[in-house]
Design a protein around this motif. Structure first.
Motif, mmCIF file in Angstrom:
data_model
loop_
_atom_site.group_PDB
_atom_site.id
_atom_site.type_symbol
_atom_site.label_atom_id
_atom_site.label_comp_id
_atom_site.label_asym_id
_atom_site.label_seq_id
_atom_site.Cartn_x
_atom_site.Cartn_y
_atom_site.Cartn_z
ATOM 1 N N GLY A 88 46.972 -12.705 -29.327
ATOM 2 C CA GLY A 88 45.992 -13.583 -28.682
ATOM 3 C C GLY A 88 46.531 -14.267 -27.456
ATOM 4 N N ASP A 89 47.815 -14.714 -27.562
ATOM 5 C CA ASP A 89 48.411 -15.333 -26.376
ATOM 6 C C ASP A 89 48.474 -14.348 -25.213
ATOM 7 O OD1 ASP A 89 48.733 -17.650 -27.796
ATOM 8 O OD2 ASP A 89 50.834 -17.259 -28.339
ATOM 9 N N GLN A 90 48.886 -13.112 -25.516
ATOM 10 C CA GLN A 90 48.935 -12.089 -24.457
ATOM 11 C C GLN A 90 47.545 -11.801 -23.886
ATOM 12 O OE1 GLN A 90 51.661 -10.727 -23.098
ATOM 13 N NE2 GLN A 90 52.917 -12.062 -24.411
ATOM 14 N N TRP A 91 46.545 -11.795 -24.768
ATOM 15 C CA TRP A 91 45.164 -11.554 -24.308
ATOM 16 C C TRP A 91 44.705 -12.653 -23.363
ATOM 17 C CZ3 TRP A 91 41.472 -8.302 -23.531
ATOM 18 C CH2 TRP A 91 40.172 -8.763 -23.334
ATOM 19 N N ARG A 92 44.977 -13.926 -23.830
ATOM 20 C CA ARG A 92 44.564 -15.027 -22.944
ATOM 21 C C ARG A 92 45.317 -15.008 -21.615
ATOM 22 N NH1 ARG A 92 44.272 -17.469 -27.941
ATOM 23 N NH2 ARG A 92 46.476 -18.076 -27.866
ATOM 24 N N LYS A 93 46.520 -14.498 -21.693
ATOM 25 C CA LYS A 93 47.319 -14.431 -20.477
ATOM 26 C C LYS A 93 46.800 -13.376 -19.505
ATOM 27 C CE LYS A 93 52.067 -13.740 -18.893
ATOM 28 N NZ LYS A 93 53.469 -13.473 -19.329
ATOM 29 N N HIS A 94 46.347 -12.273 -20.086
ATOM 30 C CA HIS A 94 45.964 -11.141 -19.223
ATOM 31 C C HIS A 94 44.472 -10.860 -19.202
ATOM 32 C CE1 HIS A 94 50.189 -10.064 -18.719
ATOM 33 N NE2 HIS A 94 50.349 -10.133 -20.055
ATOM 34 N N SER A 95 43.682 -11.650 -19.906
ATOM 35 C CA SER A 95 42.246 -11.340 -19.980
ATOM 36 C C SER A 95 41.549 -11.462 -18.642
ATOM 37 C CB SER A 95 41.573 -12.251 -21.020
ATOM 38 O OG SER A 95 41.696 -13.612 -20.613
ATOM 39 N N GLN A 96 42.088 -12.323 -17.773
ATOM 40 C CA GLN A 96 41.434 -12.520 -16.478
ATOM 41 C C GLN A 96 41.878 -11.509 -15.425
ATOM 42 O OE1 GLN A 96 38.985 -14.647 -16.099
ATOM 43 N NE2 GLN A 96 39.226 -15.167 -18.283
ATOM 44 N N ARG A 97 42.767 -10.619 -15.803
ATOM 45 C CA ARG A 97 43.253 -9.667 -14.802
ATOM 46 C C ARG A 97 42.183 -8.666 -14.379
ATOM 47 N NH1 ARG A 97 49.601 -8.209 -15.309
ATOM 48 N NH2 ARG A 97 50.360 -10.368 -15.316
ATOM 49 N N LEU A 98 41.307 -8.327 -15.317
ATOM 50 C CA LEU A 98 40.213 -7.421 -14.955
ATOM 51 C C LEU A 98 39.309 -8.053 -13.913
ATOM 52 C CD1 LEU A 98 38.826 -4.718 -15.440
ATOM 53 C CD2 LEU A 98 37.523 -5.802 -17.304
ATOM 54 N N GLU A 99 38.952 -9.337 -14.185
ATOM 55 C CA GLU A 99 38.142 -10.056 -13.196
ATOM 56 C C GLU A 99 38.900 -10.205 -11.888
ATOM 57 O OE1 GLU A 99 34.873 -12.046 -11.604
ATOM 58 O OE2 GLU A 99 35.128 -10.786 -13.368
ATOM 59 N N HIS A 100 40.214 -10.494 -12.065
ATOM 60 C CA HIS A 100 41.035 -10.612 -10.856
ATOM 61 C C HIS A 100 41.071 -9.290 -10.080
ATOM 62 C CE1 HIS A 100 44.269 -11.940 -8.243
ATOM 63 N NE2 HIS A 100 44.956 -10.838 -8.569
ATOM 64 N N ALA A 101 41.215 -8.208 -10.880
ATOM 65 C CA ALA A 101 41.216 -6.900 -10.225
ATOM 66 C C ALA A 101 39.881 -6.618 -9.557
ATOM 67 C CB ALA A 101 41.540 -5.805 -11.242
ATOM 68 N N ARG A 102 38.790 -7.050 -10.245
ATOM 69 C CA ARG A 102 37.468 -6.837 -9.645
ATOM 70 C C ARG A 102 37.334 -7.613 -8.345
ATOM 71 N NH1 ARG A 102 32.537 -9.012 -9.331
ATOM 72 N NH2 ARG A 102 33.220 -10.914 -10.390
ATOM 73 N N VAL A 103 37.749 -8.898 -8.422
ATOM 74 C CA VAL A 103 37.682 -9.723 -7.210
ATOM 75 C C VAL A 103 38.572 -9.150 -6.120
ATOM 76 C CG1 VAL A 103 38.147 -12.012 -6.270
ATOM 77 C CG2 VAL A 103 37.062 -11.780 -8.508
ATOM 78 N N GLN A 104 39.782 -8.738 -6.529
ATOM 79 C CA GLN A 104 40.687 -8.146 -5.560
ATOM 80 C C GLN A 104 40.104 -6.851 -4.992
ATOM 81 O OE1 GLN A 104 42.754 -10.786 -4.758
ATOM 82 N NE2 GLN A 104 44.200 -9.110 -4.440
ATOM 83 N N GLY A 105 39.435 -6.120 -5.925
ATOM 84 C CA GLY A 105 38.793 -4.887 -5.456
ATOM 85 C C GLY A 105 37.709 -5.158 -4.436
ATOM 86 N N LEU A 106 36.878 -6.185 -4.729
ATOM 87 C CA LEU A 106 35.837 -6.552 -3.765
ATOM 88 C C LEU A 106 36.454 -6.991 -2.448
ATOM 89 C CD1 LEU A 106 33.320 -8.484 -6.070
ATOM 90 C CD2 LEU A 106 33.067 -6.193 -5.100
ATOM 91 N N ARG A 107 37.498 -7.841 -2.612
ATOM 92 C CA ARG A 107 38.147 -8.319 -1.395
ATOM 93 C C ARG A 107 38.797 -7.161 -0.641
ATOM 94 N NH1 ARG A 107 42.244 -12.872 -2.612
ATOM 95 N NH2 ARG A 107 40.281 -13.813 -3.307
ATOM 96 N N SER A 108 39.471 -6.292 -1.418
ATOM 97 C CA SER A 108 40.097 -5.136 -0.778
ATOM 98 C C SER A 108 39.056 -4.205 -0.185
ATOM 99 C CB SER A 108 40.950 -4.376 -1.798
ATOM 100 O OG SER A 108 41.962 -5.210 -2.318
ATOM 101 N N GLY A 109 37.924 -4.048 -0.919
ATOM 102 C CA GLY A 109 36.852 -3.206 -0.382
ATOM 103 C C GLY A 109 36.305 -3.756 0.914
ATOM 104 N N LYS A 110 36.118 -5.073 0.949
ATOM 105 C CA LYS A 110 35.624 -5.691 2.172
ATOM 106 C C LYS A 110 36.633 -5.527 3.291
ATOM 107 C CE LYS A 110 33.808 -10.054 3.981
ATOM 108 N NZ LYS A 110 33.527 -11.479 3.670
#
Length: 530
Positions: free
Chosen positions: A120-142
């Motif tokens: 659970g600790d690892q999940w909470r630590k890395h759960s936002q990486r997908l969103e981060h990757a999505r945001v980074q993807g949008l930013r990178s796409g832009k």
């Protein structure tokens, strides 16, 4: 049985189903309060600093205490308070109660719970990486789109610069060609300007100047290439003409149009005549416009013949058009490009002056051909008629006739033995003339027999060369009356220089009949100036 059913059973105090007790481990003796966490349930938990339950007293609760605390917190209703996709943190009291229930029920051990909460600790630590990757993807796409647009903009700019450079290069090349070459000299005459292949060996054999390109012609003439372009350019309706056209009466009636070139063009034509055309050999039967030959040399071979036949070529100079003249120069060994330039210098269209919208145009009314008035036209005409002369000479030789040509006047003669073949000769001659691109003027053909006056190019050839008696008597009468009334009184045609005109007539008589001509010239010299 489901997991939450088991939890609810534990909290509500319902009896375990049959067989469940067999699966439960024996209840461990309660651990005294304050005992080290490493010894709970008889299994060590690990380092106390990493134990998520080291701070909580819930781990020491028994089943009854857990149930009581649970009801205090949630009123007996079990409901998840977080996303089912997440594992709750161990520092939450409700989570601690559930964990304790799992342990007391024998479903999980503390080691299992440690591993679960570690996940659970690892999940909470890395759960936002997908969103981060999505945001980074949008930013990178832009950024990628912006980079793509910037790249396309830079590419377009580079292409514009390259196009501008190509256009500038084309402009420079065009300016260079305009200054050094002749690529276009008018519609219908520029097709061979790109071909600059000459025959130096042939030119050297004929003793002609080597001219490989149009710029060589300009250099030989001593003018710029732009000036040569102006002299050669073919236009159907220019506002400025290089010729001065005028008309003179013909001896046979009608008017003859002459075209005198302007000084700059006349100088160029004079160079072509002196450096090229004058060096060319002519056929022995051609007597017109050839140095050392004259009307007398043309008439002499026909003296004392039983039959003399005269033919005239219709529109002799105009029938020698630009393509034929270009072919003449090309046949000498010059490249098609140089031959085109030389032919344009030596030909001109018959023109008629018209006015439109207040502007005067010199409109072409026929194809380019040899103009009557250029110094190059007679020599080119003789060159164009070389094949005609050779064919007619061979034809006449086979039939016992003699043939000569003075410009467009063709003369045939024969003795008594072959004179009767003239009809056959006439038919064959017409075919040869038409085959060579000329036409016979039907109005000027003559058959002259020995019983009448036989004249060739104005010279009587019955017994010996001489001028017609009427002309000799007219000249003698002028000289006789001039002794009485003065020379000016005999100028009935208002010649501007009558003495020079009369002297020229007598000199021509002296060429044909030397004795008579010289005697009459002496009489003219004795006449006083008036």
């Amino acid at each position: 049985m489901g997991f939450w059913d088991s939890v609810k059973r534990w909290f509500s105090g319902e009896p375990a189903p049959a067989g469940a007790a067999d699966k439960q481990p024996a209840a461990a003796a309660p651990t005294p309060a304050g005992a080290p966490a490493e010894t709970r349930q008889g299994r060590p938990f690990g380092d106390a600093a990493r134990n998520p339950y080291a701070h909580s007293a819930i781990l020491d609760f028994d089943q009854q205490q857990v149930r009581q605390r649970f009801f205090e917190l949630r009123g007996g209703r079990i409901s998840p308070f977080r996303s089912p996709d997440a594992i709750p943190a161990p520092d939450d009291e409700f989570t601690a109660l559930v964990d304790r229930s799992m342990v007391l029920g024998g479903y999980l051990t503390e080691e299992d719970l440690g591993k679960i909460h570690e996940v659970g600790d690892q999940w909470r630590k890395h759960s936002q990486r997908l969103e981060h990757a999505r945001v980074q993807g949008l930013r990178s796409g832009k950024e990628a789109v912006e980079a793509f647009h910037a790249e396309r903009k830079a590419l377009k700019q580079a292409r514009r610069e390259q196009a501008a450079e190509r256009q500038a290069a084309r402009a420079r090349e065009k300016a260079r060609r305009k200054a050094e070459e002749l690529d276009y000299l008018g519609r219908g005459v520029s097709g061979r300007l790109h071909d600059k292949r000459s025959q130096p060996e042939k030119l050297e054999q004929l003793g002609l100047p080597f001219l490989a390109e149009p710029k060589d012609v300009a250099k030989a003439l001593g003018i710029e290439i732009s000036r040569l372009r102006w002299l050669c350019f073919h236009d159907v309706a220019p506002t400025l003409s290089h010729y001065h056209q005028f008309q003179v009466p013909k001896r046979s009636g009608g008017l003859r149009t002459l075209a005198a070139p302007m000084p700059e063009l006349a100088a160029a034509q004079r160079w072509v005549f002196e450096q090229i055309l004058q060096k060319l050999a002519v056929t022995p039967v051609a007597h017109g416009f050839v140095r050392g030959r004259s009307t007398l040399s043309n008439a002499t071979p026909h003296v004392g013949k039983a039959l003399v036949m005269n033919l005239d070529l219709e529109e002799f100079f105009p029938s020698i058009t630009f393509p034929r003249v270009r072919g003449i120069f090309q046949g000498l060994g010059y490249s098609p490009a140089v031959a085109t330039v030389l032919a344009l210098l030596c030909t001109e269209c018959p023109r008629r002056s018209v006015s439109y919208d207040g502007i005067r145009y010199h409109t072409a009314v026929g194809p380019r051909a040899l103009p009557q008035g250029a110094c190059t036209s007679p020599a080119l005409a003789n060159r164009a008629a070389r094949r005609l002369d050779r064919r007619l000479t061979g034809l006449c030789r086979s039939m016992g006739f003699v043939y000569t040509r003075y410009a467009d006047d063709l003369t045939f003669s024969a003795g008594e033995l072959h004179a009767r073949k003239y009809t056959k000769l006439l038919g064959a001659t017409r075919r040869v003339i038409e085959d060579e691109g000329f036409r016979v003027n039907a109005k000027k053909g003559r058959i002259q027999r020995r019983g009448g006056r036989q004249d060739v190019t104005g010279i009587v050839v019955n017994d010996k060369p001489g001028l017609p008696r009427s002309e000799v008597r007219r000249l003698r009468a002028i000289l006789h009356r001039a002794k009485l009334t003065g020379l000016a009184a005999q100028n009935r045609d208002n010649h501007p220089s009558f003495r020079a005109h009369l002297e020229g007539k007598l000199a021509y008589l002296a060429m044909v009949d030397r004795q008579k001509g010289l005697a009459m010239l002496e009489e003219l010299r004795r006449l006083p100036e008036s």
